[in-house]
Design an enzyme around this catalytic site. Structure first.
Site, mmCIF file in Angstrom:
data_model
loop_
_atom_site.group_PDB
_atom_site.id
_atom_site.type_symbol
_atom_site.label_atom_id
_atom_site.label_comp_id
_atom_site.label_asym_id
_atom_site.label_seq_id
_atom_site.Cartn_x
_atom_site.Cartn_y
_atom_site.Cartn_z
ATOM 1 C CG MET A 11 -13.487 52.304 6.192
ATOM 2 S SD MET A 11 -13.393 50.613 5.991
ATOM 3 C CE MET A 11 -14.485 50.027 7.155
ATOM 4 C CE LYS A 169 -14.899 47.038 13.828
ATOM 5 N NZ LYS A 169 -14.096 47.791 13.943
ATOM 6 C CD GLU A 176 -8.531 43.997 14.224
ATOM 7 O OE1 GLU A 176 -7.868 45.040 14.301
ATOM 8 O OE2 GLU A 176 -9.561 43.751 13.276
#
Length: 300
Positions: A11, A169, A176
């Site tokens: 990332m 998040k 998710e």
């Protein structure tokens, strides 16, 4: 703008590359010298320590941390402490717990932005989704970089005060988990049900106009194409971080029922306890490779 980036894993490299592509300057550091060399090859200025990175930045420092959550974040902040003041901005782009982000914002001399980051390796081409918490002025200062690293101006926003970015998040990751579980259960029934189905064809058809089309479903199609309808030797083992657990813990504290996310979390725990045979968990294992390039655990 000049940006310092500490942490050049998957990332972090994307943050460096997209920032450079947008015309900004980057000073990069990682404990892995090869990662620093790769960043230099991409156009970044290499640094050989956190102190060296800080000294190469201007008087008003803008620094992005992309290191593993927990102690590594605190260690980086300790190394930076003597170089920071109230005019500087530090971004934590990892999966830190939101309460840790609140603590760090209160104890760091610089403005602290907690930045929830979603998109995985695909962000190299498309950009990330960035959920940012912290002072408004600091967010405004970093907007040119956020525009570069995200999918564009619509791909990032300030969620609220310190901790809110990582809070959003955290819940994102809980959602998710539940979505992966729902797709896994549906395909498990198709796999074990009445018809001999080509699951790649099912996923492809659903992804072209169906209500449940999504990037995760595209990754299901990829999984069946590359592993086969029966998922080959993909194991019934779903790894993962702590964000789903944190989501359920927060739901208990706030007395908000999250039965789908909780069940998805317990399915992951069951996979790690040696239980075998759940097609849904095998698909979740493979999906984690699709969006995050996490290692696929395979049966021996």
């Amino acid at each position: 703008m000049q940006l310092g980036v500490i942490g050049l894993g998957r990332m972090g490299r994307i943050v460096v590359e997209r920032t450079l592509e947008a015309g900004h300057d980057v000073v990069a550091f990682d404990l892995d010298e090869a990662a620093v060399a790769a960043a230099a090859d991409a156009g970044a200025t290499p640094a050989d320590s956190v102190t060296d990175l800080a000294e190469r930045l201007g008087e008003e420092k803008r620094i992005w941390l992309m290191v593993p959550a927990g102690d590594p974040v605190d260690a980086a902040l300790d190394d930076l402490a003597s170089h920071l003041d109230a005019d500087d901005v530090v971004v934590d782009g990892g999966n830190s717990h939101f309460e840790d982000s609140v603590r760090r914002a209160e104890s760091t001399d610089a403005a602290y932005l907690d930045c929830g980051t979603s998109g995985g390796p695909a962000g190299a081409e498309l950009g990330f989704s960035l959920m940012v918490g912290g002072p408004e002025w600091a967010y405004a200062e970093l907007e040119p970089v956020f525009d570069a690293v995200a999918t564009g101006p619509a791909g990032h926003d300030r969620m609220g005060p310190a901790g809110s970015g990582h809070y959003v998040k955290m819940v994102h990751n809980g959602v998710e988990y539940a979505l992966m579980q729902a797709y896994g259960e549906g395909f498990e029934l198709l796999h074990r049900g009445r018809y001999d189905l080509d699951l790649e064809a099912v996923a492809r058809t659903w992804n072209n106009g169906a209500v449940i089309r999504s990037w995760l479903l595209e990754l299901c199609e990829e999984a069946f194409r590359e592993e086969g309808t029966d998922l080959g030797d993909v194991a019934d083992h779903v790894a993962g971080g702590s964000t789903g657990t944190w989501t359920v813990q927060e739901a208990l504290e706030q007395e908000v029922p999250l039965p789908l996310i909780y069940q998805a979390l317990t399915e992951r725990f069951g996979s790690r306890a040696g239980e075998e045979g759940r097609f849904s968990r095998r698909l979740a294992n493979r999906l984690r490779y699709g969006f995050g390039r996490h290692e696929v655990v395979r049966r021996e």
